[in-house]
Design a protein around this motif. Structure first.
Motif, PDB file in Angstrom:
ATOM      1  N   GLU A  37       0.805  -1.218   0.000  1.00  0.00           N
ATOM      2  CA  GLU A  37       0.000   0.000   0.000  1.00  0.00           C
ATOM      3  C   GLU A  37       0.843   1.275   0.000  1.00  0.00           C
ATOM      4  OE1 GLU A  37      -3.764  -1.946   2.411  1.00  0.00           O
ATOM      5  OE2 GLU A  37      -2.678  -0.245   3.274  1.00  0.00           O
ATOM      6  N   VAL A  38       1.874   1.263   0.820  1.00  0.00           N
ATOM      7  CA  VAL A  38       2.688   2.485   0.908  1.00  0.00           C
ATOM      8  C   VAL A  38       3.835   2.470  -0.085  1.00  0.00           C
ATOM      9  CG1 VAL A  38       2.113   2.832   3.320  1.00  0.00           C
ATOM     10  CG2 VAL A  38       4.165   1.528   2.707  1.00  0.00           C
ATOM     11  N   GLY A  39       3.964   1.381  -0.808  1.00  0.00           N
ATOM     12  CA  GLY A  39       5.047   1.294  -1.789  1.00  0.00           C
ATOM     13  C   GLY A  39       6.414   1.261  -1.142  1.00  0.00           C
ATOM     14  N   TYR A  40       6.513   0.413  -0.147  1.00  0.00           N
ATOM     15  CA  TYR A  40       7.776   0.349   0.592  1.00  0.00           C
ATOM     16  C   TYR A  40       8.902  -0.281  -0.226  1.00  0.00           C
ATOM     17  CZ  TYR A  40      11.318  -1.271   3.821  1.00  0.00           C
ATOM     18  OH  TYR A  40      12.506  -1.535   4.437  1.00  0.00           O
ATOM     19  N   VAL A  41      10.057   0.357  -0.185  1.00  0.00           N
ATOM     20  CA  VAL A  41      11.269  -0.199  -0.780  1.00  0.00           C
ATOM     21  C   VAL A  41      12.380  -0.035   0.250  1.00  0.00           C
ATOM     22  CG1 VAL A  41      12.978   0.009  -2.608  1.00  0.00           C
ATOM     23  CG2 VAL A  41      10.574   0.436  -3.097  1.00  0.00           C
ATOM     24  N   PRO A  42      13.061  -1.114   0.568  1.00  0.00           N
ATOM     25  CA  PRO A  42      14.099  -1.008   1.599  1.00  0.00           C
ATOM     26  C   PRO A  42      15.217  -0.062   1.182  1.00  0.00           C
ATOM     27  CG  PRO A  42      14.225  -3.122   0.470  1.00  0.00           C
ATOM     28  CD  PRO A  42      12.949  -2.464   0.034  1.00  0.00           C
ATOM     29  N   ASN A  43      15.750   0.628   2.119  1.00  0.00           N
ATOM     30  CA  ASN A  43      16.873   1.530   1.870  1.00  0.00           C
ATOM     31  C   ASN A  43      18.163   0.723   1.879  1.00  0.00           C
ATOM     32  OD1 ASN A  43      19.157   3.196   2.439  1.00  0.00           O
ATOM     33  ND2 ASN A  43      17.750   4.863   2.866  1.00  0.00           N
ATOM     34  N   ALA A  44      18.778   0.666   0.706  1.00  0.00           N
ATOM     35  CA  ALA A  44      19.961  -0.184   0.542  1.00  0.00           C
ATOM     36  C   ALA A  44      21.132   0.292   1.395  1.00  0.00           C
ATOM     37  CB  ALA A  44      20.374  -0.218  -0.926  1.00  0.00           C
ATOM     38  N   ILE A  45      21.189   1.574   1.638  1.00  0.00           N
ATOM     39  CA  ILE A  45      22.318   2.090   2.411  1.00  0.00           C
ATOM     40  C   ILE A  45      22.231   1.645   3.862  1.00  0.00           C
ATOM     41  CG2 ILE A  45      23.501   4.168   3.168  1.00  0.00           C
ATOM     42  CD1 ILE A  45      22.449   5.501   0.649  1.00  0.00           C
ATOM     43  N   ALA A  46      21.057   1.805   4.413  1.00  0.00           N
ATOM     44  CA  ALA A  46      20.866   1.376   5.801  1.00  0.00           C
ATOM     45  C   ALA A  46      21.124  -0.121   5.922  1.00  0.00           C
ATOM     46  CB  ALA A  46      19.449   1.699   6.255  1.00  0.00           C
ATOM     47  N   ARG A  47      20.673  -0.830   4.925  1.00  0.00           N
ATOM     48  CA  ARG A  47      20.890  -2.270   4.928  1.00  0.00           C
ATOM     49  C   ARG A  47      22.382  -2.582   4.863  1.00  0.00           C
ATOM     50  NH1 ARG A  47      17.563  -5.867   0.758  1.00  0.00           N
ATOM     51  NH2 ARG A  47      15.969  -5.602   2.349  1.00  0.00           N
ATOM     52  N   SER A  48      23.091  -1.813   4.051  1.00  0.00           N
ATOM     53  CA  SER A  48      24.529  -2.035   3.914  1.00  0.00           C
ATOM     54  C   SER A  48      25.256  -1.738   5.222  1.00  0.00           C
ATOM     55  CB  SER A  48      25.108  -1.151   2.805  1.00  0.00           C
ATOM     56  OG  SER A  48      24.703  -1.606   1.544  1.00  0.00           O
ATOM     57  N   LEU A  49      24.824  -0.693   5.869  1.00  0.00           N
ATOM     58  CA  LEU A  49      25.477  -0.325   7.123  1.00  0.00           C
ATOM     59  C   LEU A  49      25.352  -1.468   8.116  1.00  0.00           C
ATOM     60  CD1 LEU A  49      26.911   1.752   8.809  1.00  0.00           C
ATOM     61  CD2 LEU A  49      24.696   2.668   9.496  1.00  0.00           C
ATOM     62  N   GLN A  50      24.216  -2.080   8.081  1.00  0.00           N
ATOM     63  CA  GLN A  50      23.961  -3.188   8.993  1.00  0.00           C
ATOM     64  C   GLN A  50      24.694  -4.462   8.567  1.00  0.00           C
ATOM     65  OE1 GLN A  50      22.288  -3.817  11.770  1.00  0.00           O
ATOM     66  NE2 GLN A  50      22.534  -6.029  11.621  1.00  0.00           N
ATOM     67  N   SER A  51      24.629  -4.734   7.285  1.00  0.00           N
ATOM     68  CA  SER A  51      25.175  -6.014   6.808  1.00  0.00           C
ATOM     69  C   SER A  51      26.659  -5.939   6.493  1.00  0.00           C
ATOM     70  CB  SER A  51      24.425  -6.451   5.551  1.00  0.00           C
ATOM     71  OG  SER A  51      24.678  -5.542   4.498  1.00  0.00           O
ATOM     72  N   GLN A  52      27.195  -4.748   6.447  1.00  0.00           N
ATOM     73  CA  GLN A  52      28.605  -4.554   6.110  1.00  0.00           C
ATOM     74  C   GLN A  52      28.926  -4.984   4.681  1.00  0.00           C
ATOM     75  OE1 GLN A  52      30.170  -2.854   8.165  1.00  0.00           O
ATOM     76  NE2 GLN A  52      30.231  -3.655  10.241  1.00  0.00           N
ATOM     77  N   ARG A  53      27.916  -5.021   3.850  1.00  0.00           N
ATOM     78  CA  ARG A  53      28.169  -5.341   2.445  1.00  0.00           C
ATOM     79  C   ARG A  53      27.313  -4.424   1.574  1.00  0.00           C
ATOM     80  NH1 ARG A  53      26.444  -9.402   0.478  1.00  0.00           N
ATOM     81  NH2 ARG A  53      24.547  -9.560   1.717  1.00  0.00           N
ATOM     82  N   THR A  54      27.872  -4.008   0.446  1.00  0.00           N
ATOM     83  CA  THR A  54      27.121  -3.100  -0.416  1.00  0.00           C
ATOM     84  C   THR A  54      26.576  -3.791  -1.658  1.00  0.00           C
ATOM     85  OG1 THR A  54      29.072  -2.470  -1.687  1.00  0.00           O
ATOM     86  CG2 THR A  54      28.581  -1.191   0.288  1.00  0.00           C
ATOM     87  N   GLY A  55      27.158  -4.936  -1.994  1.00  0.00           N
ATOM     88  CA  GLY A  55      26.728  -5.597  -3.221  1.00  0.00           C
ATOM     89  C   GLY A  55      27.272  -4.929  -4.464  1.00  0.00           C
ATOM     90  N   LEU A  56      28.291  -4.096  -4.275  1.00  0.00           N
ATOM     91  CA  LEU A  56      28.925  -3.426  -5.407  1.00  0.00           C
ATOM     92  C   LEU A  56      30.323  -3.965  -5.623  1.00  0.00           C
ATOM     93  CD1 LEU A  56      27.985   0.343  -4.857  1.00  0.00           C
ATOM     94  CD2 LEU A  56      27.062  -1.241  -6.558  1.00  0.00           C
ATOM     95  N   ILE A  57      30.654  -4.205  -6.876  1.00  0.00           N
ATOM     96  CA  ILE A  57      32.001  -4.627  -7.247  1.00  0.00           C
ATOM     97  C   ILE A  57      32.563  -3.575  -8.197  1.00  0.00           C
ATOM     98  CG2 ILE A  57      33.381  -6.374  -8.429  1.00  0.00           C
ATOM     99  CD1 ILE A  57      32.183  -7.448  -5.909  1.00  0.00           C
ATOM    100  N   ALA A  58      33.780  -3.142  -7.935  1.00  0.00           N
ATOM    101  CA  ALA A  58      34.382  -2.123  -8.792  1.00  0.00           C
ATOM    102  C   ALA A  58      35.332  -2.759  -9.795  1.00  0.00           C
ATOM    103  CB  ALA A  58      35.127  -1.095  -7.951  1.00  0.00           C
ATOM    104  N   LEU A  59      35.373  -2.163 -10.968  1.00  0.00           N
ATOM    105  CA  LEU A  59      36.341  -2.582 -11.975  1.00  0.00           C
ATOM    106  C   LEU A  59      37.093  -1.359 -12.439  1.00  0.00           C
ATOM    107  CD1 LEU A  59      37.588  -4.500 -14.096  1.00  0.00           C
ATOM    108  CD2 LEU A  59      35.667  -3.931 -15.579  1.00  0.00           C
ATOM    109  N   ALA A  60      38.406  -1.425 -12.376  1.00  0.00           N
ATOM    110  CA  ALA A  60      39.210  -0.293 -12.821  1.00  0.00           C
ATOM    111  C   ALA A  60      40.064  -0.705 -14.008  1.00  0.00           C
ATOM    112  CB  ALA A  60      40.106   0.210 -11.687  1.00  0.00           C
ATOM    113  N   VAL A  61      39.814  -0.090 -15.142  1.00  0.00           N
ATOM    114  CA  VAL A  61      40.621  -0.356 -16.321  1.00  0.00           C
ATOM    115  C   VAL A  61      41.164   0.955 -16.862  1.00  0.00           C
ATOM    116  CG1 VAL A  61      39.355  -2.432 -16.964  1.00  0.00           C
ATOM    117  CG2 VAL A  61      38.645  -0.208 -17.860  1.00  0.00           C
ATOM    118  N   GLU A  62      42.160   0.821 -17.719  1.00  0.00           N
ATOM    119  CA  GLU A  62      42.823   2.001 -18.236  1.00  0.00           C
ATOM    120  C   GLU A  62      41.903   2.799 -19.160  1.00  0.00           C
ATOM    121  OE1 GLU A  62      45.532   1.110 -21.185  1.00  0.00           O
ATOM    122  OE2 GLU A  62      46.204   3.182 -21.416  1.00  0.00           O
TER     123      GLU A  62
END
Lengths: 374, 374
Positions: free
Chosen positions: A53-78
DNA sequence: TTGTACGCGTTATCAA
DNA sequence: TTGATAACGCGTACAA
């Protein structure tokens, strides 16, 4: 502030509190239901309903703070414009997405300080891990790698004792494959258009080239060696310099961008490929197939290396205690029209004007090429 | 757990508490010093020292939770291998980096559900904003755009009434520029190799092409029109189909990847460019300059659009109350050897074998090209 | 200037 | 199963 907790986020969007209040349960129950653990059928129903009803979507940042994981992988290329990195990126992205994570792409421009800055920024914990493919490896790199708080996998050469997960290839052997092929085709005056010698791939290719020639008892002619940048324009310019002072019957290029540049330099002085000059590139990118004639190229398994790097990274994230691993992907040579000797029709040079316009049978250039492994 | 707050993070890394304890001050003072606001000289010294000693690095996630900003900007494009997106990406990245943010790149494969999923995921608040360049725009897109909690800028056509920041170009005019150019060069049998008609760019180019021909009183010959994909291989195949049934004296391609494919298809049937067939691509990417001969191309200002999109996004992030803005970047035509009529030397076809090998004066193909604006 | 305490939104713990 | 509450690490009112 001092006021009690609100029922919605600062920007008015619903939080667990909103859902819990609406469902008439505690936030703990709401959270549990939303995460699919526990809850009586009735509670589940109420919470689900309220959330919808309220269109709830979890806040990924708060979740990350709690879980200590962001689910992001970085790739650095030239250089994100180099198709070899595009191929690598696609392979990595596939693995990363498969694991439910997202890929963050950085272009470093090959600048050491950019790369080390990126590595240091890892300490901020915004990504769960990083894959980096540096073309220069300095002490600063090694230092930053050593005390990175998040897992890093390096694609490319690294000192033997560096305690870092690493996926490499043997470009010296790759160069040898190409030289063997050219020599077998009867070429002796083999030119070499390389990238900067102060880069890891540049240096490896250089020593590999000299060693390969020695294997065949061919003396190195410095006039047949030219150095530019790992780019199209630089490769073309370098080839033009080389052609202005020497007459190779074959040309090996340090990557496919250079090879395309070389092809056009050869066109520019009206030398045909492969009749006058056999051409071989490296990296076996889409570009090699998009050229005309299609360019033979040494595959350094970029996609495979990317995939393995991603897999190693995910493994390490899952278990940080793993010992450093080192993998090697074997190079192979894909022979196409630019250096083919068997089938003259595949190697036909681009159009001359004396053709009959009606006979429009397309010739077969889309051949997959013949693969040669070390 | 119930135990009192520790002095370091779960993984043993230092937090503000660690620094504060070590410096003998409160976490508030430590935080203030670390953020450069307030603090007596003595406090500043102590905190700085302590921070350096323990190697403190702020946790970006915790900071984001507090500040409600992540400093991440997402970019969603169809195909990261298409040089037009590489150019756009570079322009965006420059603006984004300039603002101290980072760019997150997504490849959607042009799939609608991927794109909408991405848009919906914005609700998770992991990025501060997003730039998306969809090649198909569905109701699902518009809906997802409409209720996105974070700012989105669309690069490309969008319905007039969509209340979304938007940077577009007029590809119909771009097509007209190309057709005008070809007609002026005396071409009448102008072929057209397009991308899928159910895409926004494909449809616009198609209607633009027909309108442009009409302008010149040229009747549309459906046999001269072929549709493929916005890729090299598909473009080449489509051109081969077209050439198998018709004999154009010019070929307009919906992007540069297709144009390179067309060039090779023409080579395949021994038709010279531009003598037999004048060739014009679109997007004016690096690829057009890397082809041989260099390909004339309609610039749709990808870099400019990217830059503006990024600027609009940053403005909106700074002030979300801004009314929806709509910008247009004018197309222009860059004439190169593939359709040049003035200078025959620039348009020389690739090497024939009857050249003297010693005369190796490079010809000038690196010309910037002549630009024609609408 | 400094310290206390609260809130960001979420998940996890523990007692009921 | 449920609810109250404590973290996650940081920034910042507010009072001292």
């Amino acid at each position: 502030m001092g006021r009690k907790r609100l029922q919605s986020a600062g920007d008015g969007r619903p939080t667990v509190h909103t859902v819990a209040a609406r469902a008439g349960v505690s936030i703990a129950s709401a959270s549990r239901v939303l995460n699919g653990v526990g809850g009586s059928p009735e509670t589940v129903r109420k919470v689900r309903e309220a959330a919808a009803e309220v269109g709830y979507v979890p806040n990924a940042i708060a979740r990350s703070l709690q879980s200590q994981r962001t689910g992001l992988i970085a790739l650095a290329v030239e250089d994100i414009g180099n198709p070899v990195y595009v191929a690598m990126m696609r392979a990595i992205e596939a693995v990363v997405a498969e694991s439910g994570r997202q890929l963050l792409v950085h272009a470093t421009g090959g600048q050491v300080d950019n790369e080390t800055a990126l590595l240091r920024r890892l300490a901020h914990r915004y990504v769960d891990g990083m894959i980096v493919s540096p073309i220069r490896v300095t002490d600063a790199h090694l230092e930053a790698l050593a005390d990175s708080p998040v897992p890093v996998v390096v694609v490319g050469q690294l000192p033997e004792d560096a305690p870092v997960d690493n996926v490499r290839t043997d470009s010296r052997t790759g160069v040898a494959l190409a030289v063997d092929h050219l020599v077998a085709a009867g070429r002796r005056r083999i030119g070499f258009v390389n990238g900067p010698l102060d880069t890891v791939p540049g240096a490896a290719r250089d020593s590999g080239f000299r060693a390969a020639l020695a294997t065949h008892g061919i003396e190195v002619d410095e006039r047949l060696i030219e150095v530019g940048d790992f780019q199209y324009a630089a490769g073309r310019a370098a080839t033009e310099r080389l052609l202005a002072r020497a007459l190779p019957d074959a040309l090996l290029c340090a990557n496919d961008l250079i090879a395309v540049g070389a092809l056009h330099a050869l066109y520019g002085v009206h030398r045909s490929v492969p009749q006058d000059v056999a051409l071989v590139g490296m990296d076996d990118t889409e570009l090699a197939q998009m050229a005309f004639p299609q360019i033979s190229s040494v595959s350094l398994g970029s996609a495979t290396r990317g995939r393995r790097a991603a897999e190693l990274l995910l493994e390490r994230i899952a278990d940080p205690t793993l010992p450093p691993r080192r993998e090697q992907v074997a190079p192979s040579l894909v022979v196409r029209a630019s250096s083919a000797v068997t089938s003259a029709t595949d190697a036909v040079t681009p159009a001359t004007t004396d053709v009959t316009a009606d006979a429009v049978t397309p010739t077969a250039h889309g051949l997959p090429g013949v693969e040669v492994t070390a």
